[in-house]
Enzyme design. Structure first.
Site, mmCIF file in Angstrom:
data_model
loop_
_atom_site.group_PDB
_atom_site.id
_atom_site.type_symbol
_atom_site.label_atom_id
_atom_site.label_comp_id
_atom_site.label_asym_id
_atom_site.label_seq_id
_atom_site.Cartn_x
_atom_site.Cartn_y
_atom_site.Cartn_z
ATOM 1 N N LYS A 80 -8.143 2.961 3.425
ATOM 2 C CA LYS A 80 -7.533 2.154 2.365
ATOM 3 C C LYS A 80 -8.473 1.029 1.956
ATOM 4 O O LYS A 80 -9.108 0.393 2.809
ATOM 5 C CB LYS A 80 -6.207 1.589 2.858
ATOM 6 C CG LYS A 80 -5.431 0.778 1.830
ATOM 7 C CD LYS A 80 -4.146 0.260 2.461
ATOM 8 C CE LYS A 80 -3.311 -0.554 1.492
ATOM 9 N NZ LYS A 80 -2.076 -1.071 2.132
ATOM 10 N N SER A 156 2.077 0.032 0.120
ATOM 11 C CA SER A 156 0.864 -0.150 -0.647
ATOM 12 C C SER A 156 -0.264 0.817 -0.270
ATOM 13 O O SER A 156 -1.323 0.807 -0.901
ATOM 14 C CB SER A 156 0.365 -1.588 -0.474
ATOM 15 O OG SER A 156 0.041 -1.864 0.890
ATOM 16 N N SER A 180 4.126 -0.705 4.328
ATOM 17 C CA SER A 180 3.104 -0.118 3.467
ATOM 18 C C SER A 180 2.438 1.150 3.955
ATOM 19 O O SER A 180 1.716 1.787 3.199
ATOM 20 C CB SER A 180 2.021 -1.162 3.151
ATOM 21 O OG SER A 180 2.528 -2.146 2.296
#
Length: 469
Positions: A80, A156, A180
């Site tokens: 990420k 996220s 997330s």
């Protein structure tokens, strides 16, 4: 012929060991898949193909000599774009971050992957600074759901979830400050674990403080356990990192759930309206846990919704992470992020400390709850994926993403391990997630119970069909 992009990391490594396929073949297949899905799903900020193939060739040579470097030698992984990856800009979904920089350091979890020979395919998408439960940003646009591109992948860590679901690498590193990794795992039909706080070191420290965790996003619980055995060790750059775990998580998967005391809370005592399809799928999975020998009791933790305290902590963190930005940089921020930063900057120190008190009391109550129950089971989310490009479902009446994630953010406040496990799909074919929660430091129990669901054939959402394949 074996489709390499459909294999778990455990299966890939077994094939390397037996000479059935090579790290170069697996890496090329994963890169091709990543390129194929990118136009429709938008899972990646950037791919690092040249570096990935170089690392794969080095790994292939080590396997040829019978000298693999570590537990993940030659396995394609993604990261990420919140976590530092040496040699690649970490832009955090923001136009306010200057891509020109040294970028010469790995985050602790990334460094552990590098030490164990993993192959980095690239960086996955995130909303700006990871601030919300869906993945869209001014920098990279909208990330879409692998099952229906009109829907959100969640966030996220939405890019990581979409990549894993569609075969662009079996493993990904995500971050979780309020759900997330679990939110996109539930929406995309994969497995994700938010470990006990401090189990996976984090550097630089998150502006969201001790709400923020790093966790594995994978095809199944066995892959997550393997990944935790690599990344779940202390790093001197994180003063809050825990001591090494007492044993290997992968070895602790055996044993099933027989004898475990499981509390099943379908709606947190009626506080949450859960879609019927979600409720049915989760209840069916809980019934299977009972059939497997768990002692299941339908009961609710003493969990008054802590959303206002969470907002105080979360919005203050957002204000802090953007504090250094000038007026022109603020103009290019996500409007929603700019709004919560303004609100967060208004909180006083006393208001912040009052939120900390709420958090400490919640942690105490959950600690007592787990004196009686080994595991808590809830839906991961009360809904399935909604339309892409919005923070909340249209017509829901919610103001912020926390309105539709009531099962996830409380356990960031308590620092407990919590995982999302796919347990089926709704009438539109959209995945449904079940959440497993244990007491702090009992990540092994979460992984073991999740693995039992996979072994029993309960944990599954099927597999989406990638565009262009």
């Amino acid at each position: 012929m074996t489709e390499l992009t459909e294999l778990t990391a455990v299966r890939l490594l077994d094939g390397y060991r037996k000479g059935e396929w090579s790290p170069v073949e697996a890496t090329r297949a994963a890169l091709e898949r990543a390129e194929a899905i990118q136009p429709e799903v938008n899972a990646f900020v950037r791919l690092t193909a040249e570096d990935a193939l170089e690392r794969a060739r080095e790994s292939e040579e080590r396997w040829r000599r019978g000298e693999p470097r570590g537990l993940l030698d030659g396995v394609p992984v993604t990261v990420k774009d919140i976590l530092l990856l040496r040699g690649a800009p970490t832009l955090r979904g923001s136009k306010a971050v200057d891509p020109a920089g040294r970028w010469d350091e790995d985050a602790p979890s990334v460094a552990r992957l590098r030490e164990h020979g993993a192959v980095f395919l690239g960086k996955t998408t995130t909303p700006e600074y990871g601030w919300k439960g869906v993945t869209d940003s001014p920098l990279s646009g909208v990330t879409r759901n692998p099952w229906d591109p009109a829907r959100t992948a969640g966030g996220s860590s939405g890019g990581s979830a979409a990549a894993v679901a569609l075969g662009a690498g079996p493993l990904s590193l995500g971050t979780d400050g309020g759900g997330s990794v679990r939110i996109p795992a539930s929406f995309c039909g994969i497995f994700a674990l938010k470990p006990t706080y401090g189990r996976v070191p984090l550097y630089p420290a998150s502006a969201f403080g001790t709400l923020a965790h790093v966790g594995p996003m994978t095809r199944d619980a066995a892959d997550a356990a393997l990944l935790m055995d690599v990344i779940g060790h202390p790093d001197s750059r994180d003063w809050s990192a825990l001591a090494p775990p007492p044993g290997a998580y992968a070895e602790g998967l055996v044993g099933g759930v027989r004898g475990l005391r499981v509390a099943y809370s379908p709606s947190l005592g009626g506080q949450v309206a859960v879609q019927p399809a979600v409720a049915t799928a989760v209840r069916r999975a809980v019934e299977r846990l009972a059939e497997l020998g768990a002692y299941v009791t339908e009961t609710d933790p003493d969990l008054t919704d802590p959303v206002e305290a969470f907002h105080t902590l979360w919005f203050s963190g957002a204000a802090r992470v953007t504090q250094h930005l000038g007026p022109r940089q603020r103009e290019v921020l996500d409007p929603g992020l700019r709004e919560i930063c303004t609100q967060g900057a208004r909180y006083s120190a006393l208001e912040y400390l009052a939120a900390v008190d709420v958090r400490m009391d919640l942690g105490r109550r959950m600690g007592r709850f787990h004196d009686t129950y080994d595991l808590l089971v809830t839906p991961a989310l009360p809904i399935t994926a909604f339309e892409a490009g919005t923070e909340v479902p249209k017509g829901s009446g919610h103001r912020r993403w926390t309105g539709w994630t009531p099962f996830t953010y409380p356990f960031n406040m308590t620092q407990q391990p919590a995982a999302s496990v796919p347990v089926g799909a709704d009438g539109d074919g959209l995945p449904i997630g079940l959440q497993l929660v244990a007491a702090r430091h009992r990540d092994d129990l979460v992984l073991r119970a999740a693995h039992a669901l996979y072994e029993a054939g309960v944990a599954t959402a099927g597999r989406p069909t990638p565009s262009g394949s």
